[in-house]
Write an enzyme that holds these catalytic residues in place. Structure first.
Site, PDB file in Angstrom:
ATOM      1  N   LYS A 130     -24.511  31.234  62.831  1.00  0.00           N
ATOM      2  CA  LYS A 130     -23.082  31.009  62.514  1.00  0.00           C
ATOM      3  C   LYS A 130     -22.490  30.199  63.647  1.00  0.00           C
ATOM      4  CE  LYS A 130     -19.969  32.169  59.388  1.00  0.00           C
ATOM      5  NZ  LYS A 130     -20.156  32.543  57.980  1.00  0.00           N
ATOM      6  N   ASP A 170     -17.251  27.642  56.023  1.00  0.00           N
ATOM      7  CA  ASP A 170     -16.703  29.013  56.065  1.00  0.00           C
ATOM      8  C   ASP A 170     -15.182  28.818  56.126  1.00  0.00           C
ATOM      9  OD1 ASP A 170     -17.675  31.990  56.442  1.00  0.00           O
ATOM     10  OD2 ASP A 170     -16.021  31.789  57.845  1.00  0.00           O
TER      11      ASP A 170
HETATM   12  P1  NDP Z   1     -11.010  29.309  53.127  1.00  0.00           P
HETATM   13  O1  NDP Z   1     -10.660  28.705  54.412  1.00  0.00           O
HETATM   14  O2  NDP Z   1     -11.276  28.452  51.941  1.00  0.00           O
HETATM   15  O3  NDP Z   1      -9.901  30.368  52.696  1.00  0.00           O
HETATM   16  C1  NDP Z   1      -9.583  31.429  53.512  1.00  0.00           C
HETATM   17  C2  NDP Z   1      -8.475  32.233  52.869  1.00  0.00           C
HETATM   18  O4  NDP Z   1      -8.301  33.451  53.563  1.00  0.00           O
HETATM   19  C3  NDP Z   1      -7.132  31.525  52.926  1.00  0.00           C
HETATM   20  O5  NDP Z   1      -6.351  31.923  51.834  1.00  0.00           O
HETATM   21  C4  NDP Z   1      -6.552  32.047  54.232  1.00  0.00           C
HETATM   22  O6  NDP Z   1      -5.150  32.008  54.315  1.00  0.00           O
HETATM   23  C5  NDP Z   1      -7.020  33.472  54.211  1.00  0.00           C
HETATM   24  N1  NDP Z   1      -7.163  33.945  55.590  1.00  0.00           N
HETATM   25  C6  NDP Z   1      -7.968  33.447  56.543  1.00  0.00           C
HETATM   26  N2  NDP Z   1      -7.806  34.097  57.690  1.00  0.00           N
HETATM   27  C7  NDP Z   1      -6.873  35.033  57.448  1.00  0.00           C
HETATM   28  C8  NDP Z   1      -6.268  36.027  58.236  1.00  0.00           C
HETATM   29  N3  NDP Z   1      -6.606  36.183  59.528  1.00  0.00           N
HETATM   30  N4  NDP Z   1      -5.347  36.830  57.647  1.00  0.00           N
HETATM   31  C9  NDP Z   1      -5.010  36.668  56.343  1.00  0.00           C
HETATM   32  N5  NDP Z   1      -5.548  35.729  55.541  1.00  0.00           N
HETATM   33  C10 NDP Z   1      -6.461  34.934  56.094  1.00  0.00           C
HETATM   34  O7  NDP Z   1     -12.282  30.250  53.423  1.00  0.00           O
HETATM   35  P2  NDP Z   1     -13.355  30.846  52.420  1.00  0.00           P
HETATM   36  O8  NDP Z   1     -12.739  31.140  51.109  1.00  0.00           O
HETATM   37  O9  NDP Z   1     -14.555  29.998  52.479  1.00  0.00           O
HETATM   38  O10 NDP Z   1     -13.745  32.212  53.170  1.00  0.00           O
HETATM   39  C11 NDP Z   1     -13.106  33.447  52.890  1.00  0.00           C
HETATM   40  C12 NDP Z   1     -14.000  34.589  53.331  1.00  0.00           C
HETATM   41  O11 NDP Z   1     -15.258  34.529  52.633  1.00  0.00           O
HETATM   42  C13 NDP Z   1     -14.365  34.607  54.820  1.00  0.00           C
HETATM   43  O12 NDP Z   1     -14.502  35.952  55.230  1.00  0.00           O
HETATM   44  C14 NDP Z   1     -15.740  33.943  54.833  1.00  0.00           C
HETATM   45  O13 NDP Z   1     -16.483  34.327  55.979  1.00  0.00           O
HETATM   46  C15 NDP Z   1     -16.334  34.517  53.569  1.00  0.00           C
HETATM   47  N6  NDP Z   1     -17.449  33.799  52.981  1.00  0.00           N
HETATM   48  C16 NDP Z   1     -17.356  32.476  52.674  1.00  0.00           C
HETATM   49  C17 NDP Z   1     -18.423  31.831  52.083  1.00  0.00           C
HETATM   50  C18 NDP Z   1     -18.337  30.427  51.633  1.00  0.00           C
HETATM   51  O14 NDP Z   1     -19.290  29.952  51.012  1.00  0.00           O
HETATM   52  N7  NDP Z   1     -17.269  29.705  51.871  1.00  0.00           N
HETATM   53  C19 NDP Z   1     -19.697  32.527  51.852  1.00  0.00           C
HETATM   54  C20 NDP Z   1     -19.662  33.926  52.151  1.00  0.00           C
HETATM   55  C21 NDP Z   1     -18.580  34.518  52.709  1.00  0.00           C
HETATM   56  P3  NDP Z   1      -4.440  30.929  55.278  1.00  0.00           P
HETATM   57  O15 NDP Z   1      -4.585  29.628  54.556  1.00  0.00           O
HETATM   58  O16 NDP Z   1      -3.039  31.397  55.401  1.00  0.00           O
HETATM   59  O17 NDP Z   1      -5.183  30.958  56.577  1.00  0.00           O
HETATM   60  O1  2IT Z   2     -20.793  33.616  55.254  1.00  0.00           O
HETATM   61  C1  2IT Z   2     -21.519  32.857  54.590  1.00  0.00           C
HETATM   62  O2  2IT Z   2     -22.515  33.272  53.991  1.00  0.00           O
HETATM   63  C2  2IT Z   2     -21.138  31.445  54.505  1.00  0.00           C
HETATM   64  N1  2IT Z   2     -20.101  31.065  55.036  1.00  0.00           N
HETATM   65  C3  2IT Z   2     -22.041  30.472  53.808  1.00  0.00           C
HETATM   66  C4  2IT Z   2     -23.186  30.063  54.680  1.00  0.00           C
HETATM   67  C5  2IT Z   2     -24.041  28.953  54.139  1.00  0.00           C
HETATM   68  O3  2IT Z   2     -24.922  28.541  54.906  1.00  0.00           O
HETATM   69  O4  2IT Z   2     -23.859  28.508  53.013  1.00  0.00           O
END
Ligand code: NDP
Ligand code: 2IT
Length: 450
Positions: A130, A170
């Site tokens: 990561k 992420d």
């Molecule tokens: P994005 O940046 O696309 O979206 C993040 C969302 O979460 C936004 O709505 C953001 O709001 C909100 N957010 C972020 N930080 C905070 C906080 N501290 N408090 C409240 N709201 C918050 O990210 P993703 O959708 O990609 O990721 C979301 C989650 O999923 C994370 O935990 C990530 O690690 C996990 N994840 C992502 C994967 C992926 O493929 N993208 C894979 C597996 C897990 P704001 O805009 O106001 O910051």
């Molecule tokens: O938390 C996660 O699994 C991710 N943000 C995706 C990682 C990846 O390599 O696609």
């Protein structure tokens, strides 16, 4: 026996905490895994004799570097960049990059640690890593994001490669950022390779990668529901976040005939009892991915409630999908969810529930799918993107989605295998932790003391 095991967990954690002071999220992630693994080690002493747990909790390599860049006013800015190369026992380091002002070493180590087990669960050959930066993309111009990203890659490029370490997105890192990162890597190395996943469709990306995490989280919820003869159809769903994962979780819920009634961001949540249908979701996608606006605007547009500074867990629902960030469901919120009838929690985010909330879920025996199982669909399709890049072929949408769906079913089956208790209750936390551990641990044993 129970006391002795608890003592062993505490002793192990005391060492981890002493070695990694102040990294509270890392401690939290390690403790959750160790609580599942230590009883398993009692029956499988070969792992303790080889100190597998001690080795798994120690990153193979930690990179920290300065990221200087010029803002639109021509002023120098300095951020910190990181890459945690946690474990390469079963494949190249693999995991996302997070750009968010809260990013620090402890947060990225927790995420890298989780990634090791998650990637193992996918059945694909990927180690765990990561990275990211404390850079805040909010309010920055495209030009500033590009400047920062190019500077970030100007250091990172020497540490990564398609057979070494393959980053992805992420929080704060989506298609735009992956594009800039890929462009800079290609320029520095003079090489067009699958060094990042989440790429654009035209330049090596996989279909379904943007959808994969959200879809996978809902596929996992559906599998959990099946064990009780139930399904997502007709369920009321509370979703947090409004980014990549949340958006596609809503899309898949709609496909299944469920109704999502909330979305959130760091300012608050919207409550739309009529449901976020396809048209409203298209609005959210444009608002968040193109306009880069706030979720509050949804409430203005559709005339529903916006609750400032709160999370959506007080809303009546059957299913909760936390898809924003770590520690976004506390003990009280977990109790409220269950008191309001929620009996399924499938985690799209990484470690969104605090340990006390998890205790509540387990005590009440609801269907609880922890992030490392429930959100593994994203990295799974990243693995499929790597396969397609190696083959120099691209598969159809239907093919990738079918593979994703099968992988989520397989992960569910692994959790069931390792987590089913004598009374039939599936303890998905133990199932995911032990199921993810075995393949990595056996590979580490086979590869000697490295
Ligand atoms: P994005 O940046 O696309 O979206 C993040 C969302 O979460 C936004 O709505 C953001 O709001 C909100 N957010 C972020 N930080 C905070 C906080 N501290 N408090 C409240 N709201 C918050 O990210 P993703 O959708 O990609 O990721 C979301 C989650 O999923 C994370 O935990 C990530 O690690 C996990 N994840 C992502 C994967 C992926 O493929 N993208 C894979 C597996 C897990 P704001 O805009 O106001 O910051
Ligand atoms: O938390 C996660 O699994 C991710 N943000 C995706 C990682 C990846 O390599 O696609």
């Amino acid at each position: 026996m129970a006391n002795l095991l608890e003592q062993k967990v505490d002793d192990f954690m005391a060492k981890v905490i002493a070695k990694n002071p102040a990294e509270v999220e890392f401690h939290q992630a390690v403790r959750e895994v160790v609580e599942s693994i230590i009883p398993f080690l009692e029956e499988n002493p070969k792992y303790s004799e080889a100190k597998i747990l001690d080795r798994i909790a120690e990153p193979e390599r930690v990179l920290m570097f300065r990221v200087p860049w010029l803002d639109d006013q021509g002023k120098p800015q300095v951020n910190r960049g990181f890459r945690i190369e946690m474990n390469s026992a079963i494949g190249p380091y693999k995991g996302g990059l997070r750009f968010h002002p809260t990013v620090n070493l402890g947060i990225l180590k927790f995420l890298a640690f989780e990634q090791v087990f998650k990637n193992s669960l996918t059945t694909l050959p990927m180690g765990g890593g990561k990275g990211g930066s404390d850079f805040d993309p909010k309010g920055k111009s495209d030009n500033e994001v590009m400047k920062f990203t190019q500077s970030f890659m100007s250091e990172l490029f020497r540490h990564i490669g398609p057979n070494t370490d393959v980053p992805a997105g992420d929080i704060g890192v989506g298609g735009r950022e992956i594009g800039f990162l890929f462009g800079q890597y290609k320029r520095l190395r003079n090489e067009f390779t699958g060094v990042l996943t989440g790429k654009g469709r035209e330049w090596g990306g996989s279909l379904i990668r943007p959808e994969a995490t959200g879809y996978g989280t809902v596929y996992f919820a559906e599998e959990m529901l099946k064990t009780r003869g139930d399904s997502m159809k007709g369920k009321i769903v509370a979703v947090s976040g409004s980014g990549n994962v949340a958006q596609y979780a809503v899309e898949k819920c709609n496909d299944y005939g469920a109704k999502c009634v909330t979305l959130s961001d760091s300012s608050g949540y919207i409550y739309d009892p009529a449901g976020i249908d396809a048209e409203k979701l298209a609005y959210v996608m444009h608002l968040k991915n193109v306009k880069r606006g706030r979720i509050q605007e949804y409430a203005q547009k559709y005339g529903c409630q916006f609750v400032e500074g709160e999370r959506p867990w007080g809303v009546k629902c059957d299913v909760a999908l936390p898809c924003a960030t770590q520690n976004e469901v506390n003990e009280e919120e977990a109790k409220t969810l269950i008191a309001n009838g929620c009996f399924v929690v499938s985690e799209g985010a990484n470690m969104p529930s605090v340990p006390e909330a998890i205790e509540v879920y387990l005590e009440k025996k609801i269907l609880y799918g922890p992030g490392k199982a429930a959100n593994a669909g994203g990295v799974a399709v990243s693995g499929l993107e790597m396969s397609q890049n190696s083959l120099r072929l691209s598969w159809t949408r239907e093919e990738v989605d079918a593979r994703l769906h099968q992988i989520m079913k397989d992960i569910h089956a692994t959790c069931q295998k390792y987590g089913t208790q004598p009374d039939g209750f599936i303890h998905y936390v133990n199932g995911a932790n032990i199921g993810g551990f075995v393949k990595v641990a056996d590979s580490m044993l086979a590869q000697g003391l490295v």
